[in-house]
Design an enzyme around this catalytic site. Structure first.
Site: not given
Length: 727
Positions: A217, A437, A447
């Protein structure tokens, strides 16, 4: 030196030649040139050793030697002029050197690699060889460099660089090159087995039919966690000879910026990520909208007028929305309000019907569309409604032909939602592959939280060296090679653990340590003058190696003088009644008398130079600077973790644990040779550590700024005055 300036006959009289090299770094260039010149050389016996810093060629009975792979290769190339391996004229020899310099700068660096390839390709349009009309060291050197990158970064570019590929394939067909190509492949295979993690095979994967995607994104800069996802998708696409898609998930115009998209493209280019095509979720907005309207009409989606707090409470209590059973006709009417961005529409969300009472919260009728009255970078003002990522992703995956969707463990609870959306919408199924992760101690990868650091001024920007972003890590001194090696070691493991980021920096240290030049620097406030009897009465320049164990790094000019500076911290280690020490790159000195001020602080010292003293007999090996007017003003910047807690747990406010002292600066004097250092260069300050030059002066009075590069060790008091390999 003899080989560089024509003493070949002297060396060629050797009856025996023996070579040695680091077993982990075979000198392929030297091997290749030896093979090409074999008829004119006595037999050479090579020995592979552990932990050897450089290649060495020893001649017997003279016991002379050559050190560094390139120097040895040049010797082999010059051994028989009729072969023309170093050119057949002085001008062509210079051209060979120019090509070696060209291939030495940035060929392994992804951002400049294709520029290099393009230049080579253009040069070879009407040429068989890089220099002249016969094979030369220039061809050999370029071929070795490119072969080491061929499979990972070049082989897929055959349609772009036709002439380069013609030249490369021709050389590879020659027997001498075939032999070296095999050795390089074997070496790379051994290295990959040592460093590679385990990559589990994909379910139902067929060669040539696998399609993966990396969907960032554009709402922030890429961090190290994103790079794991990017490289994992790249690995499987390449392994199965499939297709890799870079897709920008631009579904939220409130967070996205062109700046972020450009930074993502740059970072992916930096790590050598090459996608077959680049797409945007917004390319499919019309398709996704059609699917949503079909769901409304068939009663599988409804418009909810509940407030955010009400929806949150309904989901927590596993209760259905009071609007869940609204008729398709009324839902379509409300949907039109949303599409037009009316005040009523802005207070609505579109939800898909799955199961409001499911134990998995992700299945409790999740929202799939919301109203956002904001200009979109690609679609302009066409839409007032935008799909949520969890709805758009499986639909676009299906439309783009993705066969295997790599999703990190943070999405695990939403995998059932992904599959349910595929089932309800009727689009083509996609296989999900989970991977763990990355989680690091004292490190935030969210983020949203990183954006808070930027917005509130805790850091000046996304490329701050304390950030886990790619630009932050590279600015701090991380190499792309270390980053990729670390990620490769993780494999496709699904096990989640909290890692120490020092492991990443330890890998980086192993890469940069042999190749960074060394300089001297002293803390300004602690500088003490030493009157050195026997030293030069005027500042005297001498040429010294930038690193004794790696002569290929070149030389620097050091100033020798009878007035030198030492650091008070070092002097306080010495015996109070005098002691003999070693001055690095010079010789020994006998300290005789200490002069102190009223507080008892040492302000100057009387000493005598003992240039031929035994450095093995001294306890302390000290760096120093001549007290002259041309010392360089330097600022060393050291960084610590941005947060003081190893792991922020759910419910804790990370801002309660922000480290107020995560950046410290030290003013130092540097030796004059630092003037040759450029922004971006990595160096080592003797007995201080590794540093990356962040900026050089552009105006009078500005200092050189160096950022400390972590070495992979826990922070601790540095030992002073120890013997180093370059002392």
């Amino acid at each position: 030196i003899n080989a560089e300036y024509g003493g070949l006959k002297y060396f060629s009289m050797a009856t025996s030649i023996r070579g040695q090299y680091n077993k982990d770094k075979p000198p392929f260039l030297a091997f290749l040139l030896e093979t090409l010149s074999k008829a004119y050389l006595p037999p050479i016996k090579w020995t592979a050793k552990k932990n050897l810093d450089q290649v060495e060629l020893n001649f017997y009975p003279s016991k002379d030697s050559l050190k560094s792979e390139l120097l040895i290769a040049k010797y082999f190339a010059r051994i028989e002029p009729s072969l023309g391996l170093y050119g057949d004229t002085p001008l062509s020899s210079c051209e060979v050197d120019l090509w070696i310099d060209f291939m030495n700068s940035g060929v392994s660096d992804s951002p400049s690699l294709e520029e290099k390839l393009s230049e080579i390709n253009n040069h070879l349009q009407i040429r068989v060889y890089l220099s002249g009309y016969t094979l030369t060291l220039a061809d050999c050197y370029a071929w070795i460099k490119l072969t080491q990158l061929w499979d990972s970064k070049i082989s897929h570019l055959h349609t772009r660089y036709v002439h380069l590929f013609r030249w490369y394939n021709y050389l590879t067909s020659l027997d001498a090159f075939k032999e070296i190509e095999t050795k390089i492949a074997e070496s790379q295979d051994k290295k990959s087995k040592r460093t590679a993690g385990i990559y589990a095979p994909l379910d139902n994967a067929e060669k040539g039919k696998v399609v993966t995607r990396f969907p960032p994104e554009p709402s922030g800069y890429l961090h190290i966690g994103h790079i794991k996802a990017a490289l994992l998708n790249s690995y499987y696409a390449n392994h199965y000879e499939g297709v890799l898609i870079l897709r920008f998930d631009d579904t939220n115009p409130t967070k996205e910026k062109v700046e972020y998209e450009e930074s993502i493209v740059q970072d992916l280019k930096t790590i050598g990520f090459v996608a077959a095509k680049t797409t945007y979720t917004s390319d499919y907005f019309d398709n996704i909208l059609e699917v949503a309207e079909r769901l409304i009409k068939q009663g599988d989606a409804f418009v909810d007028l509940s407030t955010q707090d009400e929806i949150k409470l309904q989901r927590a209590n596993k209760e259905p929305s009071p609007y869940r059973n609204t008729s398709p006709e009324d839902n379509m009417s409300l949907w039109q309000e949303m599409k037009q961005g009316t005040e009523k529409g802005k207070n609505c969300v579109l939800r898909i019907k799955i199961n409001p009472a499911d134990d998995n919260g992700a299945l409790r009728d999740p929202a799939i569309y919301r109203c956002v009255d904001m200009h979109h970078a690609r679609t302009g003002d066409k839409f007032k409604v935008y799909p949520l990522y969890d709805f758009a992703c499986p639909i676009v995956d299906s439309l783009e032909g993705v066969t295997h969707a790599m999703r990190s463990s943070e999405y695990h609870d939403r995998n059932d939602q992904y599959q349910k959306i595929i089932e309800i919408t009727g689009v083509r199924p996609v296989i999900i592959n989970d991977f763990s992760r990355l989680n690091f101690t004292y490190t935030l990868l969210s983020k949203r939280k990183l954006q808070t650091f930027v917005d509130k001024g805790y850091v000046p920007g996304w490329d701050d060296p304390r950030f886990p972003t790619i630009q932050g890590l590279l600015r701090r001194g991380l190499t792309v090679e270390a980053l990729k090696e670390f990620i490769t070691e993780q494999g496709s493991s699904k096990a989640t653990n909290l890692m120490d980021i020092n492991k990443l920096w330890a890998i980086n240290r192993g890469i940069i340590d042999p190749i960074v030049p060394r300089y001297f620097a002293l803390v300004k406030k602690d500088a003490v003058v030493v009157d050195l009897s026997g030293g030069p009465s005027t500042p005297t320049p001498r040429t010294c190696l930038l690193r004794r164990t790696n002569p290929s790094l070149g030389t620097k000019t050091m100033i020798f003088y009878n007035k030198i500076l030492l650091e008070l911290e070092d002097i306080n280690l010495l015996k109070p009644d005098g002691e003999e020490v070693t001055l690095m790159n010079w010789g020994n000195a006998i300290f005789q008398k200490y002069h102190k001020d009223g507080s008892g602080k040492i302000v100057s010292i009387d000493a005598t130079l003992n240039e031929n003293g035994d450095f093995k007999a001294t306890t302390w090996k000290l760096h120093w600077l001549a007290q002259t007017n041309d010392l360089i003003d330097v600022k060393l910047v050291h960084f610590d973790h941005l947060i003081t807690k190893e792991k922020i747990v759910k419910g804790e406010n990370f801002e309660d644990f922000i480290n107020p002292n995560s950046r410290t600066e030290i003013d130092v004097w540097g030796e004059p040779a630092l003037k040759s250092v450029k922004a971006g260069d990595k160096i080592q300050f003797e007995r201080k550590g590794y540093y990356r030059c962040d900026s050089v002066p552009t105006n009078p009075g500005e200092p050189y700024v160096f950022f400390e590069i972590p070495d992979g060790h826990q922070k601790k008091e540095k030992k002073k005055g120890i013997q180093t390999e370059d002392s």
